[in-house]
Design an enzyme around this catalytic site. Sequence first.
Site, PDB file in Angstrom:
ATOM      1  N   GLU A   8     -44.078  -3.684 -21.003  1.00 25.74           N
ATOM      2  CA  GLU A   8     -44.250  -2.417 -21.036  1.00 25.74           C
ATOM      3  C   GLU A   8     -44.121  -1.799 -19.844  1.00 25.74           C
ATOM      4  O   GLU A   8     -44.594  -2.199 -18.704  1.00 25.74           O
ATOM      5  CB  GLU A   8     -45.796  -2.114 -21.430  1.00 25.74           C
ATOM      6  CG  GLU A   8     -45.916  -0.601 -21.590  1.00 25.74           C
ATOM      7  CD  GLU A   8     -47.561  -0.093 -21.844  1.00 25.74           C
ATOM      8  OE1 GLU A   8     -48.358  -0.961 -22.320  1.00 25.74           O
ATOM      9  OE2 GLU A   8     -47.972   0.729 -21.318  1.00 25.74           O
TER      10      GLU A   8
ATOM     11  N   GLU B  45     -46.190   8.827 -16.383  1.00 27.80           N
ATOM     12  CA  GLU B  45     -47.644   8.732 -17.078  1.00 27.80           C
ATOM     13  C   GLU B  45     -48.671   9.270 -15.952  1.00 27.80           C
ATOM     14  O   GLU B  45     -48.586   9.025 -14.778  1.00 27.80           O
ATOM     15  CB  GLU B  45     -47.952   7.446 -17.510  1.00 27.80           C
ATOM     16  CG  GLU B  45     -49.300   7.407 -18.184  1.00 27.80           C
ATOM     17  CD  GLU B  45     -49.605   5.732 -18.506  1.00 27.80           C
ATOM     18  OE1 GLU B  45     -49.363   4.830 -17.847  1.00 27.80           O
ATOM     19  OE2 GLU B  45     -50.273   5.479 -19.442  1.00 27.80           O
TER      20      GLU B  45
END
Length: 317
Positions: free
Chosen positions: A134, A139
């Site tokens: 990932e 974010e």
Amino acid sequence: MATRLASILCLALGLRQVLGATYSQTSSISGSQFLSAFTWQAITDPTHGRVRYVDQASALNQNLTFVSGDHFVIQPDFTNTLDPNGAGRDSNRIQSNQAYETAVMIFNIRHMPQGCGTWPAVWTVGADWPNNGEVDILEGVNDQGSNTATLHTSSGCSMPASRSMTGTALQNNCNVAVNSNAGCGVRLSDTRSYGPTFNANGGGWYAMERRNTGIKVWFWSRNDGSVPAEVKNGATSINTSNWGTPAAFFPDDSCDISSHFGPNNIVIDLTFCGDFAGNSAIYAQSGCPSTCVDFVNNNPSAFRNAYFDFQWLKIYQ
Ligand SMILES: *[C@@H]1O[C@H](CO)[C@@H](O)[C@H](O)[C@H]1NC(C)=O
Ligand SMILES: *[C@@H]1O[C@H](CO)[C@@H](O)[C@H](O)[C@H]1NC(C)=O
């Protein structure tokens, strides 16, 4: 010349760096093209957010997804107060139909979600998490600080303490089984990289390059004079060697990228609270009022600016 000088300086300082490469554009996605390039995932949020992800038809119908010219807007419900015993706040989670390995992706973003309780992310992920890896490109939570770029992997992937990047490493073990799945995050130095400050400056460009020699993330704010012309213009061919020191760099010294990362799809989502934004210590530190879930349930208008507006996404391979 500047790149050459930077290379020499890095070698002299013993910092790990890897030159870039050249790529050709294989996909250019803007406006309504996002509707066919991505699938809306009406799933239960695996991160336990106070959210209800809707399918594409519902998103268009409720104007949670809106397309006009080169504006692709995804936004949550910002009008309804929620029943505390009912479903979470309606929002979008979209996944690219195409998966990528060695590639560069450039996101031209005008606006990103902001506000207490928000947890937006632009990331890539493979099947059978975490075995195919990932990469979190953009974010954060609760408008706290600048962006964090992070890898999450199976065991046996860690990052050297010293490497050529402008951001600051938070932790160097990427294994999800350690540090409560924090991953190996890098906090960007540019405060314009996230939230209200990103938006006040008109957003900008995020780029991620994944190669077997390492993964790099760059960010340029809208009026940043150092944005390469080929990034700004979404040129048909690019050479990442000329892009300068990345904001975050994850080299392959102690992480075999090819075995820790398989084909990854792009995911863009906005959840609320959940494991990260709603963590009581993290929420308390943010200066946000009441509890995360109560805030999300009772303050719909606080989410009016919790939207993404993408100008385009371009993929290079
Ligand atoms: C849908 O959302 C867009 C973007 O926020 C907005 O410009 C438009 O006016 C909205 N349309 C309706 C019918 O509310
Ligand atoms: C990419 O840029 C680097 C650094 O400027 C240069 O050495 C290399 O020749 C370029 N590659 C191509 C194919 O133009």
